[in-house]
Design a protein around this motif. Sequence first.
Motif, mmCIF file in Angstrom:
data_model
loop_
_atom_site.group_PDB
_atom_site.id
_atom_site.type_symbol
_atom_site.label_atom_id
_atom_site.label_comp_id
_atom_site.label_asym_id
_atom_site.label_seq_id
_atom_site.Cartn_x
_atom_site.Cartn_y
_atom_site.Cartn_z
ATOM 1 N N UNK A 347 0.658 -1.003 0.008
ATOM 2 C CA UNK A 347 0.024 0.028 0.034
ATOM 3 C C UNK A 347 0.841 1.271 -0.047
ATOM 4 N N UNK A 348 0.335 2.402 -0.671
ATOM 5 C CA UNK A 348 1.139 3.398 -0.854
ATOM 6 C C UNK A 348 1.230 4.424 0.546
ATOM 7 N N UNK A 349 2.268 4.854 0.812
ATOM 8 C CA UNK A 349 2.471 5.619 1.894
ATOM 9 C C UNK A 349 2.372 7.100 1.476
ATOM 10 N N UNK A 350 1.428 8.018 1.770
ATOM 11 C CA UNK A 350 1.172 9.326 1.445
ATOM 12 C C UNK A 350 2.151 10.349 2.381
ATOM 13 N N UNK A 351 1.705 10.021 3.670
ATOM 14 C CA UNK A 351 2.567 10.712 4.469
ATOM 15 C C UNK A 351 2.360 9.953 5.892
ATOM 16 N N UNK A 352 3.347 10.511 7.016
ATOM 17 C CA UNK A 352 3.257 9.925 8.347
ATOM 18 C C UNK A 352 4.517 9.036 8.578
ATOM 19 N N UNK A 353 5.222 8.459 7.542
ATOM 20 C CA UNK A 353 6.503 7.798 7.646
ATOM 21 C C UNK A 353 7.599 8.255 6.834
ATOM 22 N N UNK A 354 8.590 7.924 7.299
ATOM 23 C CA UNK A 354 10.174 8.390 6.465
ATOM 24 C C UNK A 354 10.704 6.874 6.207
#
Length: 382
Positions: A347-354
């Motif tokens: 799943x794509x991570x748009x924001x919240x993680x590096x």
Amino acid sequence: MNKILKYSLIGLLVLGALWAAAFFIKSNSKSAVTYETMKPFIANIEKKTVATGKVVPEDEIEIKPQISGIIEKIFLEEGAEVKSGDLIARIKVVPNEQSLNQARGRVRNAELALNNVTIEYNRNKALFEKGVISNQDFNNIQLQFDQAKQELSNAQSDYQIIKRGSAGGSASANTNIRATVDGTILEIPVEEGFQVIQSNNFNDGTTIATIADLTKMIFEGKVDEGEVGKLKLGTPLKISLGAIEGKELDAKLRFIAPKGVEETGAVQFKIEGDVEVDDDVFIRAGYSANASMVLEKKDSIMVIPEALLQFDNKTDKPYVEVAVGNVEDQKFERKDIEIGISDGVNVEIVSGLTKDDEVKQWNKTEPIKKGEEEEDSEESEE
């Protein structure tokens, strides 16, 4: 004697207490579960959908008779390759008695009329040669004579058509059923002796044979209303056939129905795609097939496996747990994230993680050593 029994019971109680304490200490001395972690990574994601349907010829031509009768002879079989004009079957005409009688009566009337006009013609011809009647009068008699001959010829032709199915035994007689296009005979739904009806304005007529070009195939399927809005004409399709394992055919989406049909509570839209047929693969009409198509695609995006996601019970928003400090410390904190497209695995991570975050992997259990497994089995038996 009572003292010995008393001391024995006390001894058994002490031993039981010691065994229970040892078991408790041993059970709690096992190491806690250690959670593994995984970092986000860069990957490509394609969101696909699959439409079920079948592969059919682009055009199917039904061959119908132009005269009613009985199938006298069938010359070809289903699956035969034909060219336009090839003879498929022959019909034996069974004339209608009433129509035949009327046609016979018309011929007789035409003969009587011609005989009468012939007498008049011969008499007026002699008078014209002697100069008794004018040229105009003789021309009128000549016209009546020619019309009577033509009427007799027409009546005789109609009589032959009703009786035999053709006039003069021409090569293009209606009794001979011929292929009208090049292709393969898919079906011959009649047999010798079957009665057939001609095609006319009020009846489609009996189908003698169905012909199609199997080198021009299309995929017919249906997609759900939730996905049809993401489709575009020209979208590439991958067609997999149930009858041919391990073989995929390329196709392009050429049609999306403007109106849906409700089936089992869901609205389905018909789609069609042009299939590129390989020369080394023989495709039969009506093969069941699945068409895989890409609805959305993103390249080089940060993703994580879907198995790492958790969802809040109240807000239903996704979150993960990220390691704090060293991974060996097994300390994690919650991080709310925003996700994008998914292919069912990542799943794509748009924001919240590096890309450096260590994300906790859920549902990991510590493996049981062989010795401990045997001891636990013995304890359960006791």
